[in-house]
Motif scaffolding. Structure first.
Motif, PDB file in Angstrom:
ATOM      1  N   ALA A   1      -7.581  13.195  -9.943  1.00  0.00           N
ATOM      2  CA  ALA A   1      -8.051  12.261  -8.747  1.00  0.00           C
ATOM      3  C   ALA A   1      -7.912  12.914  -7.184  1.00  0.00           C
ATOM      4  O   ALA A   1      -6.358  13.559  -7.152  1.00  0.00           O
ATOM      5  CB  ALA A   1      -7.635  10.701  -8.746  1.00  0.00           C
ATOM      6  N   THR A   2      -8.728  12.544  -6.129  1.00  0.00           N
ATOM      7  CA  THR A   2      -7.493  12.411  -4.729  1.00  0.00           C
ATOM      8  C   THR A   2      -7.887  11.618  -4.112  1.00  0.00           C
ATOM      9  O   THR A   2      -8.186  11.086  -4.325  1.00  0.00           O
ATOM     10  CB  THR A   2      -9.006  13.446  -4.611  1.00  0.00           C
ATOM     11  N   PHE A   3      -6.537  12.003  -3.259  1.00  0.00           N
ATOM     12  CA  PHE A   3      -5.903  10.576  -2.201  1.00  0.00           C
ATOM     13  C   PHE A   3      -7.185  10.326  -0.958  1.00  0.00           C
ATOM     14  O   PHE A   3      -7.086  11.311  -0.735  1.00  0.00           O
ATOM     15  CB  PHE A   3      -4.674  10.841  -2.330  1.00  0.00           C
TER      16      PHE A   3
ATOM     17  N   GLY B   1       0.895  -1.364   0.341  1.00  0.00           N
ATOM     18  CA  GLY B   1       0.088  -0.072   0.172  1.00  0.00           C
ATOM     19  C   GLY B   1       0.898   1.381   0.815  1.00  0.00           C
ATOM     20  O   GLY B   1       0.721   2.097  -0.720  1.00  0.00           O
ATOM     21  N   ARG B   2       1.902   1.237   0.412  1.00  0.00           N
ATOM     22  CA  ARG B   2       3.035   2.389   0.815  1.00  0.00           C
ATOM     23  C   ARG B   2       3.385   2.548  -0.578  1.00  0.00           C
ATOM     24  O   ARG B   2       3.870   4.381  -0.697  1.00  0.00           O
ATOM     25  CB  ARG B   2       3.596   2.434   2.402  1.00  0.00           C
ATOM     26  N   HIS B   3       4.025   1.748  -1.494  1.00  0.00           N
ATOM     27  CA  HIS B   3       5.394   2.076  -2.415  1.00  0.00           C
ATOM     28  C   HIS B   3       4.346   1.191  -3.617  1.00  0.00           C
ATOM     29  O   HIS B   3       4.808   2.871  -4.238  1.00  0.00           O
ATOM     30  CB  HIS B   3       5.722   1.255  -1.712  1.00  0.00           C
ATOM     31  N   PHE B   4       3.739   0.509  -3.486  1.00  0.00           N
ATOM     32  CA  PHE B   4       3.084   0.440  -4.694  1.00  0.00           C
ATOM     33  C   PHE B   4       2.036   1.116  -4.748  1.00  0.00           C
ATOM     34  O   PHE B   4       1.538   1.399  -6.146  1.00  0.00           O
ATOM     35  CB  PHE B   4       2.972  -1.355  -4.946  1.00  0.00           C
ATOM     36  N   HIS B   5       1.096   2.138  -4.678  1.00  0.00           N
ATOM     37  CA  HIS B   5      -0.379   2.166  -4.279  1.00  0.00           C
ATOM     38  C   HIS B   5      -0.193   3.165  -3.987  1.00  0.00           C
ATOM     39  O   HIS B   5      -0.912   4.585  -4.975  1.00  0.00           O
ATOM     40  CB  HIS B   5      -1.479   1.655  -4.208  1.00  0.00           C
ATOM     41  N   ALA B   6      -0.025   3.717  -2.973  1.00  0.00           N
ATOM     42  CA  ALA B   6       0.026   5.424  -2.714  1.00  0.00           C
ATOM     43  C   ALA B   6       0.597   6.372  -3.510  1.00  0.00           C
ATOM     44  O   ALA B   6       0.405   7.518  -3.551  1.00  0.00           O
ATOM     45  CB  ALA B   6       0.351   5.590  -1.395  1.00  0.00           C
TER      46      ALA B   6
END
Length: 348
Positions: free
Chosen positions: A26-28, A12-17
């Motif tokens: 888009a908005t995170f 989640g931290r490195h490959f998606h966020a």
């Protein structure tokens, strides 16, 4: 488009966020994580992006799509919760622990008419995009053998069960690529490797896949390999394409870079990392295509806006899962497993 992320571990931290945060238009919208340390990292790396205690809280804050990047065990329930709430969802890979679970997720999404996709980001690796271009141009002639491997020396990864073992975790990418290039598989032979300290979680694998169209794929991976072999070696009647080393996007993301920070430099491979075309005495460099993992999210965004297909169809992920199931059966029974031909990813 407001996109939420469930899970802020390594994936989640490195490959998606970083990719969600780089996506134009888009908005995170937020991250679900209960870990105080991961919340601290989120605040430092994505200031202003809120953390939530649950998927329900994140949905209540308002999202147009959810990405589930949690360990395989327990991920099914989160994907189903998103589906039940009517939220378009991306499941990280591996898609499921077996084909029965994969089919159940697909059926649930179809029943609720909720878009479901799977994060097969390595379809947009530099080397894979280059290979597809060579095959489409006929540069290799008729391909007979596809060799694909990812090898590392990372002993700390031995026994990591978050992805269900190295075969199901990393192997899902390599099998997906083989199916995408060469179509359905009719026969599967597998060898798995286990360490004494983790006798139920494989750290290495070798698969021989016989495709209905005649190509044989050899795919392998290991996290205990000191001397890595070529990433790809693809043999055809008109020549062979080889490339060393892994696409650089993973290394860049872990280093804190992203498409947002790098702009047009993102995914560009330095010329010394390009592959080779060889035929007899002819040996020449092949310029690598630009890698582009962000393309997964661009296509997902467009699909949710009714402007194209999902970047990875659920049927593709199901086909991959069936091959991985057959591989495990092959190893357990020490035999070649014959596969019924299901409709899977379309050949190029």
């Amino acid at each position: 488009m407001r996109i939420g992320l469930v899970g802020y571990g390594h994936g989640g931290r490195h490959f998606h966020a970083p990719l969600i945060a780089s996506l134009p238009g888009a908005t995170f919208a937020g991250v679900v994580t209960l870990s105080a340390e991961r919340r601290r990292l989120l605040a430092a790396e994505h200031p202003g992006v809120p953390a939530f205690d649950s998927l329900a809280q994140l949905v209540a804050a308002g999202v147009d799509g959810l990405v589930i990047s949690t360990p395989l065990q327990g991920r099914e329930a989160l994907v189903l919760e998103a589906i039940e709430r009517g939220i378009p969802v991306v499941s990280d890979k591996p898609f499921a622990s077996d084909a029965t679970q994969a089919q159940a997720l697909i059926d649930a999404a179809a029943a609720r008419q909720v878009p479901l996709s799977v994060y097969m980001n390595r379809r947009w690796d530099s080397d894979f995009l280059t290979l597809r271009k060579l095959i489409e141009a006929g540069a290799l002639g008729r391909v007979s053998r596809f060799e694909s491997r990812v090898e590392r020396y990372a002993p700390e990864a031995v026994g990591n069960t978050s992805g269900g073992g190295f075969l199901r975790d990393l192997g899902s990418h390599l099998v997906d690529q083989a199916l995408l290039l060469f179509g359905p598989v009719t026969r599967v032979y597998a060898e798995l490797q286990y360490a004494a300290q983790a006798p139920t979680c494989d750290y290495g694998f070798f698969l021989s896949l016989s495709h209905a169209g005649g190509v044989v794929s050899h795919v392998s991976g290991s996290c205990l390999q000191n001397c890595q072999g070529p990433r790809l070696r693809v043999s055809g009647s008109a020549g062979c394409y080889t490339v060393e080393g892994l696409d650089g996007q993973e290394q860049a993301l872990v280093a804190g870079l992203s498409p947002h920070t790098e702009g047009e430099r993102w995914g560009v491979e330095e010329h010394r990392r390009w592959g080779w075309f060889e035929q007899g005495e002819v040996r020449e460099r092949v310029a690598s295509e630009r890698g582009d993992w962000l393309q997964f999210y661009r296509q997902w965004q467009a699909a949710l806006q009714g402007q194209g297909p999902l970047p990875v169809a659920p049927a593709d992920a199901l086909a991959t899962t069936r091959v991985l199931d057959a591989a495990r059966l092959s190893w357990e029974q020490r035999r070649v497993v014959e596969m019924p031909v299901f409709t899977g990813p379309e050949s190029i």
